[in-house]
Design a protein around this motif. Structure first.
Motif, PDB file in Angstrom:
ATOM      1  N   LEU A 181      15.190   2.988   3.038  1.00  0.00           N
ATOM      2  CA  LEU A 181      13.854   3.265   3.566  1.00  0.00           C
ATOM      3  C   LEU A 181      13.111   1.958   3.838  1.00  0.00           C
ATOM      4  CD1 LEU A 181      11.630   5.216   4.343  1.00  0.00           C
ATOM      5  CD2 LEU A 181      11.028   5.446   1.936  1.00  0.00           C
ATOM      6  N   ARG A 201      -2.229   8.970 -11.204  1.00  0.00           N
ATOM      7  CA  ARG A 201      -1.077   8.727 -12.092  1.00  0.00           C
ATOM      8  C   ARG A 201      -1.499   8.509 -13.531  1.00  0.00           C
ATOM      9  NH1 ARG A 201       1.708   5.200  -7.712  1.00  0.00           N
ATOM     10  NH2 ARG A 201       2.947   6.766  -6.626  1.00  0.00           N
ATOM     11  N   PHE A 209       0.834  -1.210   0.000  1.00  0.00           N
ATOM     12  CA  PHE A 209       0.000   0.000   0.000  1.00  0.00           C
ATOM     13  C   PHE A 209       0.861   1.250   0.000  1.00  0.00           C
ATOM     14  CE2 PHE A 209      -3.287  -2.711   0.009  1.00  0.00           C
ATOM     15  CZ  PHE A 209      -4.211  -2.752   1.032  1.00  0.00           C
ATOM     16  N   MET A 210       1.950   1.226   0.808  1.00  0.00           N
ATOM     17  CA  MET A 210       2.799   2.413   0.915  1.00  0.00           C
ATOM     18  C   MET A 210       3.901   2.422  -0.141  1.00  0.00           C
ATOM     19  SD  MET A 210       3.062   2.463   5.074  1.00  0.00           S
ATOM     20  CE  MET A 210       3.131   4.174   5.572  1.00  0.00           C
ATOM     21  N   GLU A 211       3.882   1.420  -0.999  1.00  0.00           N
ATOM     22  CA  GLU A 211       4.791   1.340  -2.150  1.00  0.00           C
ATOM     23  C   GLU A 211       6.260   1.264  -1.741  1.00  0.00           C
ATOM     24  OE1 GLU A 211       2.022   3.679  -5.351  1.00  0.00           O
ATOM     25  OE2 GLU A 211       3.711   4.744  -4.487  1.00  0.00           O
ATOM     26  N   LEU A 212       6.536   0.667  -0.602  1.00  0.00           N
ATOM     27  CA  LEU A 212       7.933   0.564  -0.177  1.00  0.00           C
ATOM     28  C   LEU A 212       8.712  -0.455  -0.988  1.00  0.00           C
ATOM     29  CD1 LEU A 212       7.616   0.930   3.676  1.00  0.00           C
ATOM     30  CD2 LEU A 212       8.664   2.517   2.065  1.00  0.00           C
ATOM     31  N   ARG A 213       7.998  -1.358  -1.666  1.00  0.00           N
ATOM     32  CA  ARG A 213       8.690  -2.355  -2.478  1.00  0.00           C
ATOM     33  C   ARG A 213       9.496  -1.693  -3.575  1.00  0.00           C
ATOM     34  NH1 ARG A 213       5.371  -5.923  -5.206  1.00  0.00           N
ATOM     35  NH2 ARG A 213       6.786  -7.693  -5.112  1.00  0.00           N
ATOM     36  N   GLY A 214       9.003  -0.525  -4.011  1.00  0.00           N
ATOM     37  CA  GLY A 214       9.715   0.186  -5.074  1.00  0.00           C
ATOM     38  C   GLY A 214      10.536   1.353  -4.543  1.00  0.00           C
ATOM     39  N   ALA A 215      10.684   1.413  -3.218  1.00  0.00           N
ATOM     40  CA  ALA A 215      11.376   2.543  -2.602  1.00  0.00           C
ATOM     41  C   ALA A 215      12.860   2.238  -2.429  1.00  0.00           C
ATOM     42  CB  ALA A 215      10.747   2.837  -1.240  1.00  0.00           C
ATOM     43  N   PRO A 216      13.657   3.287  -2.184  1.00  0.00           N
ATOM     44  CA  PRO A 216      15.086   3.057  -1.947  1.00  0.00           C
ATOM     45  C   PRO A 216      15.308   2.080  -0.796  1.00  0.00           C
ATOM     46  CG  PRO A 216      14.660   5.392  -2.205  1.00  0.00           C
ATOM     47  CD  PRO A 216      13.324   4.715  -2.175  1.00  0.00           C
ATOM     48  N   ARG A 217      16.295   1.238  -0.943  1.00  0.00           N
ATOM     49  CA  ARG A 217      16.518   0.171   0.026  1.00  0.00           C
ATOM     50  C   ARG A 217      16.664   0.621   1.480  1.00  0.00           C
ATOM     51  NH1 ARG A 217      18.804  -2.158  -4.586  1.00  0.00           N
ATOM     52  NH2 ARG A 217      17.482  -3.901  -5.254  1.00  0.00           N
ATOM     53  N   PRO A 239       2.666   1.183  -9.836  1.00  0.00           N
ATOM     54  CA  PRO A 239       3.184   2.539  -9.660  1.00  0.00           C
ATOM     55  C   PRO A 239       4.673   2.629  -9.373  1.00  0.00           C
ATOM     56  CG  PRO A 239       1.905   1.855  -7.776  1.00  0.00           C
ATOM     57  CD  PRO A 239       1.753   0.788  -8.807  1.00  0.00           C
ATOM     58  N   ALA A 240       5.167   1.733  -8.556  1.00  0.00           N
ATOM     59  CA  ALA A 240       6.556   1.884  -8.126  1.00  0.00           C
ATOM     60  C   ALA A 240       7.470   1.010  -8.974  1.00  0.00           C
ATOM     61  CB  ALA A 240       6.683   1.512  -6.660  1.00  0.00           C
ATOM     62  N   PRO A 241       8.402   1.602  -9.673  1.00  0.00           N
ATOM     63  CA  PRO A 241       9.299   0.790 -10.520  1.00  0.00           C
ATOM     64  C   PRO A 241      10.221  -0.046  -9.650  1.00  0.00           C
ATOM     65  CG  PRO A 241      10.038   3.066 -10.452  1.00  0.00           C
ATOM     66  CD  PRO A 241       8.746   3.039  -9.705  1.00  0.00           C
ATOM     67  N   PRO A 291      16.269  -0.829 -10.041  1.00  0.00           N
ATOM     68  CA  PRO A 291      17.026  -0.151  -8.970  1.00  0.00           C
ATOM     69  C   PRO A 291      17.392   1.286  -9.322  1.00  0.00           C
ATOM     70  CG  PRO A 291      17.982  -2.303  -9.462  1.00  0.00           C
ATOM     71  CD  PRO A 291      16.902  -2.081 -10.453  1.00  0.00           C
ATOM     72  N   TRP A 309       8.336  10.522   5.570  1.00  0.00           N
ATOM     73  CA  TRP A 309       8.866   9.261   6.073  1.00  0.00           C
ATOM     74  C   TRP A 309       9.617   9.440   7.396  1.00  0.00           C
ATOM     75  CZ3 TRP A 309       7.052   4.785   4.953  1.00  0.00           C
ATOM     76  CH2 TRP A 309       6.293   4.689   3.770  1.00  0.00           C
ATOM     77  N   GLN A 349      -3.286   5.641  -7.861  1.00  0.00           N
ATOM     78  CA  GLN A 349      -3.123   5.058  -9.196  1.00  0.00           C
ATOM     79  C   GLN A 349      -3.960   5.834 -10.217  1.00  0.00           C
ATOM     80  OE1 GLN A 349      -4.096   0.939  -8.520  1.00  0.00           O
ATOM     81  NE2 GLN A 349      -2.036   0.443  -7.768  1.00  0.00           N
ATOM     82  N   SER A 384       0.501   8.248   2.078  1.00  0.00           N
ATOM     83  CA  SER A 384       1.424   7.573   2.999  1.00  0.00           C
ATOM     84  C   SER A 384       0.980   7.799   4.439  1.00  0.00           C
ATOM     85  CB  SER A 384       2.848   8.101   2.812  1.00  0.00           C
ATOM     86  OG  SER A 384       3.295   7.849   1.493  1.00  0.00           O
ATOM     87  N   GLU A 396       0.754  11.742  -2.775  1.00  0.00           N
ATOM     88  CA  GLU A 396       1.485  10.574  -2.274  1.00  0.00           C
ATOM     89  C   GLU A 396       1.803  10.741  -0.787  1.00  0.00           C
ATOM     90  OE1 GLU A 396       4.994   9.874  -4.551  1.00  0.00           O
ATOM     91  OE2 GLU A 396       3.907   9.256  -6.347  1.00  0.00           O
ATOM     92  N   ARG A 452      15.526   3.376 -10.714  1.00  0.00           N
ATOM     93  CA  ARG A 452      14.407   4.298 -10.673  1.00  0.00           C
ATOM     94  C   ARG A 452      13.584   4.095  -9.399  1.00  0.00           C
ATOM     95  NH1 ARG A 452      10.711   3.541 -14.702  1.00  0.00           N
ATOM     96  NH2 ARG A 452       9.983   5.639 -14.277  1.00  0.00           N
ATOM     97  N   ARG A 453      14.233   3.756  -8.265  1.00  0.00           N
ATOM     98  CA  ARG A 453      13.495   3.617  -7.031  1.00  0.00           C
ATOM     99  C   ARG A 453      12.954   4.969  -6.613  1.00  0.00           C
ATOM    100  NH1 ARG A 453      13.480  -0.867  -4.114  1.00  0.00           N
ATOM    101  NH2 ARG A 453      14.241  -2.651  -5.279  1.00  0.00           N
ATOM    102  N   HIS A 454      11.782   4.902  -6.007  1.00  0.00           N
ATOM    103  CA  HIS A 454      11.004   6.123  -5.804  1.00  0.00           C
ATOM    104  C   HIS A 454      10.607   6.234  -4.351  1.00  0.00           C
ATOM    105  CE1 HIS A 454       7.623   8.898  -6.379  1.00  0.00           C
ATOM    106  NE2 HIS A 454       6.844   8.021  -5.807  1.00  0.00           N
ATOM    107  N   VAL A 455      10.888   7.395  -3.745  1.00  0.00           N
ATOM    108  CA  VAL A 455      10.411   7.637  -2.377  1.00  0.00           C
ATOM    109  C   VAL A 455       8.962   8.081  -2.482  1.00  0.00           C
ATOM    110  CG1 VAL A 455      10.612   9.101  -0.335  1.00  0.00           C
ATOM    111  CG2 VAL A 455      12.678   8.312  -1.503  1.00  0.00           C
ATOM    112  N   PRO A 456       8.034   7.298  -1.916  1.00  0.00           N
ATOM    113  CA  PRO A 456       6.628   7.706  -2.003  1.00  0.00           C
ATOM    114  C   PRO A 456       6.439   9.049  -1.306  1.00  0.00           C
ATOM    115  CG  PRO A 456       6.839   5.423  -1.256  1.00  0.00           C
ATOM    116  CD  PRO A 456       8.192   6.027  -1.185  1.00  0.00           C
TER     117      PRO A 456
END
Lengths: 88, 199
Positions: free
Chosen positions: A66, B87, A56-64, B8-10, B13, B25, B84, B178, B174, B15-19
């Motif tokens: 985080l 986006r 839900f919070m999209e952390l899977r695609g977030a910088p490691r 949504p989140a690529p 590596p 955070w 989504q 969060s 976003e 293109r990692r994205h801070v939500p």
């Protein structure tokens, strides 16, 4: 509509709902193994938190870093809470 | 068509994205740490007087807690769908989903008021014992988070009424999303600790 139902996020939501009902049952029908049921309830809760964070919070695609901080919280707090419960 | 709901989140590596933004955070992890302390203190105190805590907990209607958990989880799903939708430039859908999430929150709030009223009319208040002190304090602080969340959701919905959303607008959405999920995840743990523990 079908697209929404098959989407990974919807599947995760369904899992979270099932986990909630399972926890509810464990909390009310634990029989003689109340401690085991409670450990399970606690672990399930933190697995749910991890799922919310990851999907839900999209952390899977977030910088490691985080992702690591969030998952670290989940693991440490789960361990501390469960440990404090079992030690009592 | 599945591509309407683009992931949504690529995962590439590069293109990692801070939500949202880093700032939210810092807040989220800080708030989670504060609540972690609450959780620890509660479980430690429970271990010292399990019978008293269990007896107090037995006055709760677990259904209230379970329904509330399902409401917030569903609200989170709506918020994910809203992001989504934003986006793929479907602001109208985003507004509908944000409204649906807001309704989930409102029902949770109503539920909580009913639950508190039920307790108080039975003479159970934060002053009754340690369990109820924790119960009212933690669910109360969480309820404050929820009310803020409702204000945030309403603001995001107003934002989505604009004909064009800038990149900054999308980041704001976003950030709000969060924050909303934080409200959800904190409750998930509170439900387990306050309503379901045994033994």
């Amino acid at each position: 509509m079908r697209v929404y139902l098959r989407h990974p996020v919807t599947v995760v939501w369904a899992l979270l709902m099932v986990a909630t009902v399972v926890s509810w049952l464990l909390g009310t029908h634990h029989g003689t193994s109340a401690r085991a049921a409670t450990v399970l309830v606690l672990v399930i809760a933190f697995v749910k938190v991890q799922l919310v964070g990851g999907h839900f919070m999209e952390l899977r695609g977030a910088p490691r870093p985080l992702k690591a901080l969030f998952t670290g919280w989940v693991v440490v707090v789960c361990a501390v809470v469960t440990g404090l419960f079992l030690a009592g | 068509m599945p591509e309407l709901l683009t992931t949504p989140a690529p995962t590439d590596p590069e293109r990692r994205h801070v939500p949202g933004e880093y700032g939210i955070w810092v807040f989220i992890l800080g708030d989670m740490t504060l609540f972690a302390a609450f959780f620890g203190v509660f479980v430690r105190d429970r271990a010292r007087q399990p019978a008293a805590f269990t007896e107090s907990q037995a006055t709760l209607h677990i259904a209230f807690g379970a329904v509330n958990t399902c409401l917030l989880l569903t609200g989170s799903l709506f918020v994910v769908w809203a992001v989504q939708a934003v986006r793929r430039d479907d602001n109208a859908a985003a507004r509908r989903f944000l409204a649906a999430a807001w309704v989930c929150a409102a029902v949770f709030g109503l539920d909580k008021v009913l639950e508190y009223a039920d307790k108080v009319t039975h003479g159970l208040t934060p002053a009754t014992n340690d369990y109820f002190m924790y119960f009212f304090m933690f669910t109360g602080i969480h309820a404050l988070h929820l009310v803020i969340g409702m204000v945030v959701l309403a603001h995001l919905r107003r934002l989505c009424a604009r004909p064009v959303l800038t990149a900054a607008n999308v980041r704001t959405i976003e950030v709000g999303a969060s924050y909303w999920h934080l409200v959800d995840l904190l409750w998930v743990v509170l439900f387990a600790l306050l309503y379901l523990m045994a033994g």
